[in-house]
Design an enzyme around this catalytic site. Structure first.
Site, PDB file in Angstrom:
ATOM      1  N   ARG A  59      -0.860  -8.595  13.392  1.00  0.00           N
ATOM      2  CA  ARG A  59      -1.332  -7.934  12.589  1.00  0.00           C
ATOM      3  C   ARG A  59      -2.147  -8.503  11.717  1.00  0.00           C
ATOM      4  O   ARG A  59      -2.887  -7.640  10.583  1.00  0.00           O
ATOM      5  CB  ARG A  59      -0.083  -7.097  11.991  1.00  0.00           C
ATOM      6  N   ARG A  70      11.455  -2.674  11.976  1.00  0.00           N
ATOM      7  CA  ARG A  70      10.135  -2.290  12.559  1.00  0.00           C
ATOM      8  C   ARG A  70       9.901  -3.338  13.905  1.00  0.00           C
ATOM      9  O   ARG A  70      10.256  -4.547  13.411  1.00  0.00           O
ATOM     10  CB  ARG A  70       9.079  -1.819  11.495  1.00  0.00           C
ATOM     11  N   LYS A 119       0.822  -0.951  -0.334  1.00  0.00           N
ATOM     12  CA  LYS A 119       0.143  -0.221  -0.271  1.00  0.00           C
ATOM     13  C   LYS A 119       0.807   1.342   0.215  1.00  0.00           C
ATOM     14  O   LYS A 119       0.666   1.948  -0.552  1.00  0.00           O
ATOM     15  CB  LYS A 119      -0.980  -0.118   1.151  1.00  0.00           C
ATOM     16  N   ARG A 126      -9.567   1.342   8.177  1.00  0.00           N
ATOM     17  CA  ARG A 126      -9.250   0.196   8.931  1.00  0.00           C
ATOM     18  C   ARG A 126     -10.597  -0.898   9.729  1.00  0.00           C
ATOM     19  O   ARG A 126      -9.958  -1.344  10.225  1.00  0.00           O
ATOM     20  CB  ARG A 126      -7.449  -0.294   9.340  1.00  0.00           C
ATOM     21  N   ARG A 160      11.921  -6.711   5.687  1.00  0.00           N
ATOM     22  CA  ARG A 160      11.483  -4.669   5.180  1.00  0.00           C
ATOM     23  C   ARG A 160      12.479  -4.389   6.494  1.00  0.00           C
ATOM     24  O   ARG A 160      12.840  -4.634   7.941  1.00  0.00           O
ATOM     25  CB  ARG A 160      10.198  -4.271   5.907  1.00  0.00           C
TER      26      ARG A 160
HETATM   27  P1  AMP Z   1       1.458   0.648   8.609  1.00  0.00           P
HETATM   28  O1  AMP Z   1       2.549   1.368   8.958  1.00  0.00           O
HETATM   29  O2  AMP Z   1       0.148   1.062   8.180  1.00  0.00           O
HETATM   30  O3  AMP Z   1       1.248  -0.787   8.815  1.00  0.00           O
HETATM   31  O4  AMP Z   1       0.661   0.696  10.362  1.00  0.00           O
HETATM   32  C1  AMP Z   1       1.226   0.339  11.666  1.00  0.00           C
HETATM   33  C2  AMP Z   1       0.769   0.131  12.885  1.00  0.00           C
HETATM   34  O5  AMP Z   1       0.380   1.407  13.077  1.00  0.00           O
HETATM   35  C3  AMP Z   1      -0.344  -0.855  12.647  1.00  0.00           C
HETATM   36  O6  AMP Z   1      -0.168  -2.006  13.230  1.00  0.00           O
HETATM   37  C4  AMP Z   1      -0.980   0.446  14.076  1.00  0.00           C
HETATM   38  O7  AMP Z   1      -1.179  -0.401  15.100  1.00  0.00           O
HETATM   39  C5  AMP Z   1      -1.023   1.079  13.613  1.00  0.00           C
HETATM   40  N1  AMP Z   1      -2.145   1.693  12.661  1.00  0.00           N
HETATM   41  C6  AMP Z   1      -1.772   2.277  11.605  1.00  0.00           C
HETATM   42  N2  AMP Z   1      -3.223   2.797  11.101  1.00  0.00           N
HETATM   43  C7  AMP Z   1      -3.648   2.836  11.926  1.00  0.00           C
HETATM   44  C8  AMP Z   1      -5.600   2.470  11.775  1.00  0.00           C
HETATM   45  N3  AMP Z   1      -6.231   3.854  10.845  1.00  0.00           N
HETATM   46  N4  AMP Z   1      -6.073   2.645  12.752  1.00  0.00           N
HETATM   47  C9  AMP Z   1      -5.372   2.368  14.103  1.00  0.00           C
HETATM   48  N5  AMP Z   1      -4.058   1.584  14.003  1.00  0.00           N
HETATM   49  C10 AMP Z   1      -3.453   2.347  12.837  1.00  0.00           C
END
Ligand code: AMP
Length: 212
Positions: A170, A159, A13, A88, A127
């Site tokens: 996740r 990360r 994404k 989400r 990653r």
């Molecule tokens: P990402 O970089 O999009 O994979 O997001 C990393 C982490 O941030 C996720 O695993 C969640 O813990 C948190 N996070 C990101 N976007 C959201 C969202 N829209 N709602 C809730 N938690 C989020």
């Protein structure tokens, strides 16, 4: 144009949203990046969010919704935006709809990047992310030329939530809480499914076709 990228963690994404944002001249808005920035700056949101993020859980809706509302009000989002990692959950999708409706805007397309779970684990466990500018690399698919970030020279890190046990958590969270959005946007005739396998450029061509 207001666009949303859906798909499991590791579907690409962020990569596709960034490429499309450059092409369309609108900002990429990543809730993950916003939360990581808050975490780094040790704001109260960042400190609260960290507990959920490192466990592979979602940050509570009310926090993320308030954060995204503030971001979408900024000047650079007024001619469109590309959401990456938001919404989400169903309450987040409903809150977004309401926020947009209040300013007479709509979601134009929802692009769902489809990738299976084992591919996700392979992608995310390899990653590496720049600790300063957040550029992404991959030990097999996109290695950095040196040991540091090719763009800004800062140290590359894995990360916390890209460790295998957290990735699996996740994925489970995605299946339970985010996957229902596929049906939600399908019912609104906004969903475009895109196969998330293949080269980054081939996938991008399919993304372009979906939004044209
Ligand atoms: P990402 O970089 O999009 O994979 O997001 C990393 C982490 O941030 C996720 O695993 C969640 O813990 C948190 N996070 C990101 N976007 C959201 C969202 N829209 N709602 C809730 N938690 C989020």
């Amino acid at each position: 144009m207001n666009l949303i990228f859906l798909g499991p963690p590791g579907a690409g994404k962020g990569t596709q949203a960034k490429m499309l944002a450059e092409k369309l001249g609108v900002p990429q808005v990543s809730t993950g990046d916003l939360l990581r920035a808050a975490k780094q700056q040790k704001t109260s949101l960042g400190i609260e969010a960290e507990k959920f993020m490192s466990a592979g859980q979602l940050v509570p809706d009310e926090l993320v919704i308030a954060m995204i509302r503030e971001r979408l009000e900024k000047e650079d989002c007024q001619n469109g935006f590309i959401l990456d990692g938001f919404p989400r959950t169903l309450p987040q999708a409903e809150a977004l709809e309401k926020t947009l409706k209040d300013v007479g805007a709509i979601v134009d397309h929802v692009l769902d990047l489809e990738v299976d779970s084992e591919e996700v684990v392979k992608r995310l466990s390899g990653r590496r992310q720049c600790s300063a500018c957040q550029e992404n690399f991959h030990i097999d698919f996109k290695p950095s030329k040196k040991e540091v970030c090719d763009r800004c020279g800062a140290q590359l890190i894995q990360r916390d939530d890209d460790k295998e046990s957290v990735i699996r958590k996740r994925l489970e969270v995605y299946r339970q809480q985010t996957k229902p959005l596929v049906g939600y946007y399908q019912d609104k005739a906004l969903l475009k499914s895109i196969v998330g396998r293949g080269s980054i450029n081939d996938i991008f061509q399919n993304v372009l076709k979906a939004v044209q």
